[in-house]
Write a protein that holds these residues in place. Structure first.
Motif, PDB file in Angstrom:
ATOM      1  N   LEU A   1       0.934  -1.229  -0.015  1.00 16.98           N
ATOM      2  CA  LEU A   1       0.036  -0.107  -0.054  1.00 16.98           C
ATOM      3  C   LEU A   1       0.980   1.381   0.032  1.00 16.98           C
ATOM      4  O   LEU A   1       1.623   1.510   0.897  1.00 16.98           O
ATOM      5  N   VAL A   2       0.653   2.133  -0.820  1.00 14.40           N
ATOM      6  CA  VAL A   2       1.417   3.380  -1.050  1.00 14.40           C
ATOM      7  C   VAL A   2       0.563   4.536  -0.620  1.00 14.40           C
ATOM      8  O   VAL A   2      -0.577   4.616  -1.222  1.00 14.40           O
ATOM      9  N   VAL A   3       0.903   5.434   0.500  1.00 10.54           N
ATOM     10  CA  VAL A   3      -0.072   6.278   0.627  1.00 10.54           C
ATOM     11  C   VAL A   3       0.665   7.647   0.331  1.00 10.54           C
ATOM     12  O   VAL A   3       1.716   8.030   0.673  1.00 10.54           O
ATOM     13  N   ALA A   4      -0.088   8.295  -0.540  1.00  7.81           N
ATOM     14  CA  ALA A   4       0.409   9.825  -1.188  1.00  7.81           C
ATOM     15  C   ALA A   4      -0.470  11.137  -0.625  1.00  7.81           C
ATOM     16  O   ALA A   4      -0.260  12.113  -1.338  1.00  7.81           O
ATOM     17  N   ASP A   5      -1.200  10.823   0.368  1.00 10.50           N
ATOM     18  CA  ASP A   5      -2.181  11.861   0.945  1.00 10.50           C
ATOM     19  C   ASP A   5      -1.540  12.620   2.022  1.00 10.50           C
ATOM     20  O   ASP A   5      -1.157  11.980   2.878  1.00 10.50           O
ATOM     21  N   GLU A   6      -1.445  13.904   1.777  1.00 10.86           N
ATOM     22  CA  GLU A   6      -1.033  14.796   2.785  1.00 10.86           C
ATOM     23  C   GLU A   6      -2.073  14.622   4.096  1.00 10.86           C
ATOM     24  O   GLU A   6      -3.197  14.749   3.924  1.00 10.86           O
ATOM     25  N   ARG A   7      -1.178  14.716   4.958  1.00 11.35           N
ATOM     26  CA  ARG A   7      -1.889  14.589   6.296  1.00 11.35           C
ATOM     27  C   ARG A   7      -2.890  13.119   6.505  1.00 11.35           C
ATOM     28  O   ARG A   7      -3.691  13.473   7.525  1.00 11.35           O
ATOM     29  N   ALA A   8      -2.398  12.354   5.766  1.00  7.00           N
ATOM     30  CA  ALA A   8      -3.216  10.898   5.933  1.00  7.00           C
ATOM     31  C   ALA A   8      -3.174  10.431   7.393  1.00  7.00           C
ATOM     32  O   ALA A   8      -2.201  10.696   8.081  1.00  7.00           O
ATOM     33  N   ALA A   9      -4.314  10.075   7.848  1.00 11.80           N
ATOM     34  CA  ALA A   9      -4.310   9.413   8.975  1.00 11.80           C
ATOM     35  C   ALA A   9      -5.394   8.113   9.036  1.00 11.80           C
ATOM     36  O   ALA A   9      -6.217   8.412   8.783  1.00 11.80           O
ATOM     37  N   PHE A  10      -4.976   6.822   9.166  1.00 10.53           N
ATOM     38  CA  PHE A  10      -5.553   5.693   8.848  1.00 10.53           C
ATOM     39  C   PHE A  10      -5.147   4.406   9.733  1.00 10.53           C
ATOM     40  O   PHE A  10      -4.081   4.373  10.222  1.00 10.53           O
ATOM     41  N   ALA A  11      -6.188   3.510   9.646  1.00  8.77           N
ATOM     42  CA  ALA A  11      -5.859   2.641  10.271  1.00  8.77           C
ATOM     43  C   ALA A  11      -6.064   1.051   9.517  1.00  8.77           C
ATOM     44  O   ALA A  11      -6.939   1.281   8.666  1.00  8.77           O
ATOM     45  N   LEU A  12      -5.169  -0.018   9.601  1.00 12.25           N
ATOM     46  CA  LEU A  12      -5.533  -1.025   8.949  1.00 12.25           C
ATOM     47  C   LEU A  12      -5.992  -2.234   9.871  1.00 12.25           C
ATOM     48  O   LEU A  12      -5.237  -2.372  11.032  1.00 12.25           O
ATOM     49  N   VAL A  13      -6.773  -2.765   9.678  1.00 18.18           N
ATOM     50  CA  VAL A  13      -7.400  -3.929  10.425  1.00 18.18           C
ATOM     51  C   VAL A  13      -7.227  -5.313   9.755  1.00 18.18           C
ATOM     52  O   VAL A  13      -7.796  -5.530   8.532  1.00 18.18           O
ATOM     53  N   TYR A  14      -6.946  -6.222  10.404  1.00 18.86           N
ATOM     54  CA  TYR A  14      -6.763  -7.654   9.700  1.00 18.86           C
ATOM     55  C   TYR A  14      -7.975  -8.288   9.662  1.00 18.86           C
ATOM     56  O   TYR A  14      -8.546  -8.365  10.954  1.00 18.86           O
ATOM     57  N   TYR A  15      -8.577  -8.967   8.819  1.00 15.39           N
ATOM     58  CA  TYR A  15      -9.609  -9.645   8.699  1.00 15.39           C
ATOM     59  C   TYR A  15      -9.542 -11.314   8.360  1.00 15.39           C
ATOM     60  O   TYR A  15      -9.611 -12.115   9.376  1.00 15.39           O
ATOM     61  N   ASN A  16      -9.038 -11.508   7.236  1.00 17.68           N
ATOM     62  CA  ASN A  16      -8.638 -12.973   6.986  1.00 17.68           C
ATOM     63  C   ASN A  16      -7.619 -13.120   5.868  1.00 17.68           C
ATOM     64  O   ASN A  16      -7.181 -12.185   5.470  1.00 17.68           O
ATOM     65  N   SER A  17      -7.325 -14.270   5.579  1.00 19.63           N
ATOM     66  CA  SER A  17      -6.109 -14.464   4.469  1.00 19.63           C
ATOM     67  C   SER A  17      -6.579 -13.893   3.100  1.00 19.63           C
ATOM     68  O   SER A  17      -5.907 -13.941   2.298  1.00 19.63           O
ATOM     69  N   THR A  18      -7.997 -14.218   2.657  1.00 18.57           N
ATOM     70  CA  THR A  18      -8.529 -13.845   1.434  1.00 18.57           C
ATOM     71  C   THR A  18      -8.563 -12.228   1.404  1.00 18.57           C
ATOM     72  O   THR A  18      -8.227 -11.656   0.250  1.00 18.57           O
ATOM     73  N   GLN A  19      -8.897 -11.467   2.417  1.00 16.17           N
ATOM     74  CA  GLN A  19      -8.960  -9.872   2.435  1.00 16.17           C
ATOM     75  C   GLN A  19      -7.514  -9.215   2.997  1.00 16.17           C
ATOM     76  O   GLN A  19      -7.427  -8.269   2.532  1.00 16.17           O
ATOM     77  N   GLY A  20      -7.192 -10.036   4.011  1.00 17.08           N
ATOM     78  CA  GLY A  20      -5.873  -9.611   4.444  1.00 17.08           C
ATOM     79  C   GLY A  20      -6.293  -8.458   5.374  1.00 17.08           C
ATOM     80  O   GLY A  20      -7.298  -8.195   6.242  1.00 17.08           O
ATOM     81  N   TRP A  21      -5.386  -7.182   5.206  1.00 15.38           N
ATOM     82  CA  TRP A  21      -5.660  -5.834   5.993  1.00 15.38           C
ATOM     83  C   TRP A  21      -6.473  -5.045   5.384  1.00 15.38           C
ATOM     84  O   TRP A  21      -6.123  -4.697   4.068  1.00 15.38           O
TER      85      TRP A  21
END
Length: 210
Positions: free
Chosen positions: A185-205
Motif C-alpha cells: 500500500l502506497v500512501v500519497a495523501d498529505e496529512r493522511a491518518a488511517f488504520a489497517l485492521v486484519y480480517y482473514n487470509s482472503t482479504q488481508g488487512w
C-alpha cells in the motif's frame, strides 16, 4: 495475636464497632443514636445485658431508637452496638502500589492500541496494536506489517509532517494481502491518518478509514 500481612488500620478502611450507651428511667422509650443505621437489623440492643429482639422490643427511625416498653431505671444499663457500619466502611487502600494482581475469567487486550511516541522517519517494522507517528519530511518511509496476524489486529499510521504527498509512506504487506490485493500500500495523501485492521487470509488487512 500474631498475624501475617499488613496490620489493619483506619487508613485501610477498617473501623471499630460503634457503641452507644444510655441510662433507663422506667419512663423514657425514645433514645437518640450516634449514627443512623441502614435498618433495624444493623443494631444489637441490650438492656441489663439481655439482648432485645428487633421490631418486637424496639424499632428504629433515622437516629431514634424506640422501645415498645420503657427500660427500667439504671445507670448505663442500655447499650447499642452498630454492626452494619463496619461492613459498609471496608474500602481498598487508596494506593495499591506497584504490585501484580491476578484475576479469573477471560480478559482480551490484544486489540487495544497505544501510540509509539517516537516519530518514525526511517523504515521500520510495525507491531500489532500500535499506532505510529510517521515523519517523511526528509525521505520516504516503508512500514512493514507483521508476518503473522489474526482477525481484529489493528495498526494505525499518521502523517505528522504533512509530507506523504511528496515523500510517500509505503506499507509493505509482508506476505499478507492488503484490501484483498497482493500489493503493498502506497500512501500519497498529505496529512493522511488511517488504520489497517486484519480480517482473514482472503482479504488481508482492510482500511478502517478511507
Amino acid at each position: 495475636m500474631p498475624y501475617l500481612g499488613t496490620s489493619k488500620s483506619n487508613s485501610q478502611g477498617f473501623i471499630t464497632t460503634v457503641k452507644d450507651t444510655f441510662s433507663g428511667d422506667n419512663s423514657t422509650t425514645d433514645f437518640t443514636l450516634s449514627k443512623a443505621p441502614s435498618g433495624v437489623g444493623d443494631l444489637e440492643v441490650f438492656v441489663g445485658n439481655v439482648q432485645q429482639e428487633p421490631t418486637i422490643a424496639y424499632t428504629v427511625a433515622g437516629t431514634t431508637l424506640t422501645f415498645t416498653e420503657a427500660p427500667p431505671t439504671g445507670t448505663n444499663n442500655i447499650y447499642v452496638l452498630h454492626r452494619g457500619v463496619s461492613k459498609q466502611s471496608i474500602l481498598p487502600p487508596a494506593d495499591l502500589g506497584s504490585k501484580d494482581y491476578s484475576t479469573t475469567g477471560t480478559f482480551t487486550a490484544t486489540n487495544l492500541t497505544s501510540w509509539d511516541t517516537t516519530a518514525k522517519s526511517t523504515s521500520f517494522q510495525t507491531i500489532k496494536s500500535k499506532q505510529f507517528f510517521v515523519d517523511t519530511s526528509t525521505a520516504a518511509v516503508t512500514a512493514t506489517l507483521p508476518d503473522t496476524a489474526q482477525i481484529g489486529d489493528e495498526i494505525r499510521f499518521m502523517d505528522v509532517s504533512g509530507t506523504f504527498d511528496t515523500n510517500n509512506l509505503t506499507v509493505a504487506r509482508n506476505g499478507h494481502k492488503i484490501v484483498g490485493a497482493d500489493e503493498d500500500l502506497v500512501v500519497a495523501d498529505e496529512r493522511a491518518a488511517f488504520a489497517l485492521v486484519y480480517y482473514n487470509s482472503t482479504q488481508g488487512w482492510l482500511l478502517k478509514e478511507k
